[in-house]
Structure formats: structure tokens, C-alpha cells
Scaffold this active site. Sequence first.
Site, PDB file in Angstrom:
ATOM      1  N   ARG A   1     -22.648 -50.386 -10.052  1.00  0.00           N
ATOM      2  CA  ARG A   1     -21.263 -50.020 -10.400  1.00  0.00           C
ATOM      3  C   ARG A   1     -21.148 -49.804 -11.903  1.00  0.00           C
ATOM      4  NH1 ARG A   1     -17.510 -53.652 -11.231  1.00  0.00           N
ATOM      5  NH2 ARG A   1     -18.263 -55.143  -9.697  1.00  0.00           N
TER       6      ARG A   1
ATOM      7  N   TYR B   1      -3.510 -28.045 -10.147  1.00  0.00           N
ATOM      8  CA  TYR B   1      -4.034 -28.406  -8.822  1.00  0.00           C
ATOM      9  C   TYR B   1      -3.098 -29.451  -8.172  1.00  0.00           C
ATOM     10  CZ  TYR B   1      -6.811 -30.864  -5.376  1.00  0.00           C
ATOM     11  OH  TYR B   1      -7.228 -31.485  -4.233  1.00  0.00           O
TER      12      TYR B   1
ATOM     13  N   ASP C   1      -9.070 -29.608 -17.912  1.00  0.00           N
ATOM     14  CA  ASP C   1      -9.773 -29.583 -16.633  1.00  0.00           C
ATOM     15  C   ASP C   1     -10.578 -28.284 -16.615  1.00  0.00           C
ATOM     16  OD1 ASP C   1     -10.535 -29.173 -13.968  1.00  0.00           O
ATOM     17  OD2 ASP C   1      -8.814 -30.275 -13.180  1.00  0.00           O
TER      18      ASP C   1
ATOM     19  N   LYS D   1     -17.104 -28.769  -7.211  1.00  0.00           N
ATOM     20  CA  LYS D   1     -17.010 -27.314  -7.248  1.00  0.00           C
ATOM     21  C   LYS D   1     -18.274 -26.694  -7.857  1.00  0.00           C
ATOM     22  CE  LYS D   1     -12.953 -28.128  -5.469  1.00  0.00           C
ATOM     23  NZ  LYS D   1     -12.418 -29.359  -5.885  1.00  0.00           N
TER      24      LYS D   1
HETATM   25  N1  PLP Z   1      -9.149 -30.237 -10.519  1.00  0.00           N
HETATM   26  C1  PLP Z   1      -9.170 -29.020  -9.953  1.00  0.00           C
HETATM   27  C2  PLP Z   1      -8.924 -27.799 -10.796  1.00  0.00           C
HETATM   28  C3  PLP Z   1      -9.396 -28.870  -8.587  1.00  0.00           C
HETATM   29  O1  PLP Z   1      -9.404 -27.653  -8.028  1.00  0.00           O
HETATM   30  C4  PLP Z   1      -9.602 -30.055  -7.803  1.00  0.00           C
HETATM   31  C5  PLP Z   1      -9.837 -29.963  -6.352  1.00  0.00           C
HETATM   32  O2  PLP Z   1      -9.708 -28.921  -5.758  1.00  0.00           O
HETATM   33  C6  PLP Z   1      -9.575 -31.300  -8.435  1.00  0.00           C
HETATM   34  C7  PLP Z   1      -9.359 -31.358  -9.797  1.00  0.00           C
HETATM   35  C8  PLP Z   1      -9.791 -32.576  -7.646  1.00  0.00           C
HETATM   36  O3  PLP Z   1     -11.153 -32.702  -7.350  1.00  0.00           O
HETATM   37  P1  PLP Z   1     -11.777 -33.413  -6.053  1.00  0.00           P
HETATM   38  O4  PLP Z   1     -11.353 -32.621  -4.854  1.00  0.00           O
HETATM   39  O5  PLP Z   1     -13.247 -33.382  -6.316  1.00  0.00           O
HETATM   40  O6  PLP Z   1     -11.248 -34.791  -6.009  1.00  0.00           O
END
Ligand code: PLP
Length: 394
Positions: free
Chosen positions: A61, A113, A185, A210
Site C-alpha cells: 500500500r 468529465y 487533467d 485511457k
Molecule cells: N478524467 C477524464 C477526462 C475522463 O474521461 C475520465 C473517465 O472517463 C476520468 C477522469 C475518470 O477516470 P477513471 O474512469 O479511470 O476513473
Amino acid sequence: MKNFSNYTDYDTKENLHFESKAVHGALGTEPLTGAVSMPVFQAATFRHPELGTTTGFAYSRLENPTRQELERTMAILEGGIKGFAFSSGQAANMAVFSLLNPGDHVILTDDIYGGTFRIIGDVFGKYGIEHTYVEMSDLNEVRAAIRPETKMFFVETPTNPMMKVADIAAIAEMAKAHGALTVVDNTFLTPYFQKPLELGADIVTHSSTKYLGGHNDTVSGIVVVKDNQEIADKIHVHIKSHGSQLAPLDSWLVLRGIKTLPVRMDRHNENAGKVAQWLRTQPKIRKVYYVGFEDHADYAVTKKQTTGYGGMISFTVDSFETVKKILKGVDMIMFAESLGGTETLITYPTTQTHEDTPKDVKEKLGITDCFLRMSVGIEHAEDIIADLDRAMNA
Ligand code: PLP
């Protein structure tokens, strides 16, 4: 290249190009055996030689050799002092918002998102953290939203799903002048196409589910801190307290994905350009949202701060009937949530990624019943176009 004999020393490979850094990471090989692929250290705990001495690892962890290689590799690629690998992009963003205290205010991209929307409203709202959504591509709107208690600017660019672009350097300058942090992000473009920390941001986050992982086979998240040790220490305390660290096998999958990131991103970029141009010629398509179009409202900012457009496209069609036809009719392309993998996926944001975004907000942003988002994969572009054509026009 140097072979390291322990886990403490590693090399940031300053002299190498991005492509080589992505392949060779931090340690590159496993220091004790020379294994060319960093093994999956599927161990919960680590044996100590004697009281007061350790191998550098105690409990997974806290640190794990496979995860550590991923975290160091991401710090190298984004250009920061410290990386952290989380069990999801959501967990990564949770850690970043946890830097805020009751009474603090955060400014966010308006069509962020849906999951991030949920974190800041539903989870952190009750702890007295306030927020304002703004159109981040409009700097005047960003400036007007600043309050004395604004402590963070959370920028998603390009945005998911409307493909709007924010000027990272300008926002970071504004934030710095106000004593606030800029978080970007970077999921959509990855450090291969966009380096927010070089543009002035303090923290980068990713859903590495992604493009970084790239194969639709793991859910994971990344945070990289630019240069502030105090922030890195706080995130370290967060990850070890919340237990939201990435498991060894998933860390290995993301590390393996990163080795081919540049070649995959180039193909995503090339294919998306072709698909976007084709979509524009189609009678049933009303509007195509793609940052690589020269007539995109934020094209000048894109050219200034990125070296590629990525693989994401959104579009509106003429009717809900056409939406249903496409989603049922696609064959090679898959109707599925997520993005950034080798396979082309088509998503219906209004009931999938943005399900929890209130209907009036969605309507205002343009996430209507006739709106679709596509993550263009690395198949042959002609096959992607042929599949869409058949599904939409048959
Ligand atoms: N940030 C963006 C731009 C996303 O498209 C997503 C998910 O689609 C996330 C964060 C969240 O990621 P996760 O689905 O891996 O938890």
C-alpha cells in the site's frame, strides 16, 4: 545506458527523446536480475533483513517496485518531481481535491468529465468546498469567477465531450498571481502531445485507463506533482491513508502501454483527422467537434500548446433515430463507454459518461439526445469510416 543495481538509484534520462524515455522508463530493467520487462511484484509485504534495515519496500500500500517504476516513469514523462499511481482516474482526482480545505473555492471547466462533476459536487460539497464552473476557453469568464478564497483551478483540456480548449499558460499565470494551484487533467492528449507542467501547471492528473494504458484492459489513474514537495507529501499521505493505490498487475499493464504511447498516439491522431474530415461531409451530421479543425474556435491555442490533436471526436446527428441506427449498426466499432484504447469506441454521453450531469446543464453545453462521442482507435482509418458509413446510411 546504465544498469542500476538497486531500486534507490534511477535515471531521468534527460538526454533521451520522449519516445525513448517512454520505452526505457526510470530503472528500465529490474536491477537484481536484469529482466528487461519490469516484473509484476505480486507481493503484499516485504521481508526485512534485521531491525532498523529495509530493502526500501515494506508494504505494497505504501510502495511496490512495479508501481514505483510506473510512478517514476510518469514523473519523467510529464516533467515533475513525483508521480503517484491510483486505482482509477477518479481516485487520482479525489486525491487532488483532497488538497483543499473547508471554505476553499475551486474553479472548474464547465463541461468536465461527469465523474469529476460528481466528486466536486456530491463528495466535496458537503465538506464546505465551494466551486464554480466556467467556460475555461474564455479567460474573462475565468477571471470573473476568482474569489479571495479560490485555491485551485481545475482544467480539463480538451474538454470531455465538447472538445473545448483552455489556454493552460494563461490560466496558470492567473492562478499563480492569486496564489492558487493549477491542475490539468491531461487524459485526452497525454504528455506526448501536451505538457501542462512545462506550461506552468502545478499538478497533472490522468485517467490512465485511457491512452496511457491504451488497451482497454485496466482502470487506473495518475497524479504528477511538478516541483512542490509539500504537495507531493500530502498526496503521499492521502494515497497511503485511503489505500487507493494501483495494484501491481495493473501498474505493469500501464507501464507496458506507455512503451508504445508515442506510436499509438500518432496513429490515433492520424485516424481521427481522417474520420473528422469525413464526418463533416455527411448529410446526417449536423456538427463535428474536433480540435484539429482550423476553424475550431480555439485552434490558435491548440497550435500554441500541443503537438497533436489526439483521437477524440464528438458530433451531433440529425435525429435520435440516427443515433439509435449508429449505435445498433456499428460492427467493428463498439458502442461502449471509455476512450483511448486501440479499439474504436462510440459513446452516448447523455446516458453514459455524463449521466449525472443535470439535464439543463447538459442541454446548455450541447450534450443533447443527438450527441455522440467517438474515441478513434488505431485500426485502418478506411475500416472505421466504412463501418460508420454503413451503420449511419444503410
Ligand atoms: N478524467 C477524464 C477526462 C475522463 O474521461 C475520465 C473517465 O472517463 C476520468 C477522469 C475518470 O477516470 P477513471 O474512469 O479511470 O476513473
